[in-house]
Design an enzyme around this catalytic site. Sequence first.
Site, PDB file in Angstrom:
ATOM      1  N   HIS A 128       0.212   8.340  -0.882  1.00 15.06           N
ATOM      2  CA  HIS A 128       0.760   7.146  -0.215  1.00 15.06           C
ATOM      3  C   HIS A 128       2.046   7.456   0.568  1.00 15.06           C
ATOM      4  O   HIS A 128       2.251   6.935   1.661  1.00 15.06           O
ATOM      5  CB  HIS A 128       1.018   6.050  -1.248  1.00 15.06           C
ATOM      6  CG  HIS A 128       0.936   4.677  -0.677  1.00 15.06           C
ATOM      7  ND1 HIS A 128       0.534   3.583  -1.387  1.00 15.06           N
ATOM      8  CD2 HIS A 128       1.214   4.191   0.557  1.00 15.06           C
ATOM      9  CE1 HIS A 128       0.549   2.504  -0.615  1.00 15.06           C
ATOM     10  NE2 HIS A 128       0.976   2.859   0.563  1.00 15.06           N
ATOM     11  N   TYR A 180      -1.153  -1.801  -4.151  1.00 16.08           N
ATOM     12  CA  TYR A 180      -1.334  -3.179  -3.675  1.00 16.08           C
ATOM     13  C   TYR A 180      -1.703  -4.097  -4.834  1.00 16.08           C
ATOM     14  O   TYR A 180      -2.762  -3.943  -5.448  1.00 16.08           O
ATOM     15  CB  TYR A 180      -2.408  -3.258  -2.592  1.00 16.08           C
ATOM     16  CG  TYR A 180      -2.155  -2.395  -1.368  1.00 16.08           C
ATOM     17  CD1 TYR A 180      -0.892  -1.880  -1.077  1.00 16.08           C
ATOM     18  CD2 TYR A 180      -3.195  -2.092  -0.498  1.00 16.08           C
ATOM     19  CE1 TYR A 180      -0.672  -1.096   0.039  1.00 16.08           C
ATOM     20  CE2 TYR A 180      -2.985  -1.299   0.633  1.00 16.08           C
ATOM     21  CZ  TYR A 180      -1.719  -0.803   0.886  1.00 16.08           C
ATOM     22  OH  TYR A 180      -1.512  -0.010   1.990  1.00 16.08           O
TER      23      TYR A 180
END
Length: 283
Positions: A112, A54
Site C-alpha cells: 500500500h 479500507y
Amino acid sequence: MSKSVIFSDHKVLPAIGQGTWYMGENAAQRRQEVDALRCGLDSGLTLIDTAEMYADGGAEEVAGEALKGRREQAFLVSKVYPWNAGAVDAVEACERSLRRLQTEYLDLYLLHWRGNVPLQETIVAMETLRRAGKILRWGVSNFDSDDLNELLAEEEGTNCAANQVLYHLASRGIEYDLLPDCQQRNIPLMAYCPLAQAGRLRHDLMSHPLLNQIAQQKGISVAQLLLAWVIRKEGVIAIPKAGSLQHVRENAAALDITLSSDELASINQAFPPPTGKMPLDVV
C-alpha cells in the site's frame, strides 16, 4: 474503441476500473455498494480495487459479496499495510484478505505504501504468494521514481506489475518523471482519486468554468471529462469509486470519450503540466 491497458504479461484491461475506498463503512449502504460493483462488472469495468485498510477489511467484504458467482469476470486487486509486508506477515495478511473476499486468489496484490520492512523481504513474500497461486501478480502503491528504481534493482524486483498513485487533473506531478518511467518499463500506473474525490481534494475542479464549458459542448459530465483526461495517456488505469448505478454507468461511458488536441491544449493552459520534479502527491 474503448481505451484499454496492457500489462507486461499481456493481460488486457479496460482503462477504467472500480475503487472501493470508503465502502464497507456504513451497513445501511452495503446493498447499494454491492449493486454498484456488480453494475460495474456488467458495464465492463472488470478491475475492482480494494485494500485491507479500507474500513478495516469491510470494503473487501463488500467486494467479496459483489463477486459471488462472478469471480472469474473480475480482475481483483487488494493492498497490504506496510507493517504487514514482512516475509511471514504478508502471507498471513493475504490469507485474511482472501477470506474476506471469499476467493482463492488475487489478480494483483500491492504494497500500500513503503514502510520499514526491507523491500527485498516484501518481494520474497510476494513471490512466495505468487508461487503458491494466492496471487497472480504483485506491485506497489504510492512509490515515487526513487522508490521504484530501488525496488526494480532488487532481485526479482522487476516482477513488479503495477504502481498505484494519486493522479488527477489538479495533481499532475507524476507526468514529469514517474509516468514516463512506468510507461517505458511497461508498468501500468493505477490512478486513485482520478476525480479528486468528487472535487473534495480540489474544490475548483467540478465547478471550473472551462471544464464545464468543454463538458457541455461534448454532452458529458465534468466527472466523465476528468476520467477521459486521466486515461488519455498510455498505460494509465483510473479507479474511481462510484456509489450509485448512474455514476457507475457514467464512468464506463468515459472509456469511449476522446478529447481533441484543442481541448487538451485549453486544459493544459488552465492546469499546466509540471515543468520540474515534484514530490509525490498522496492522500
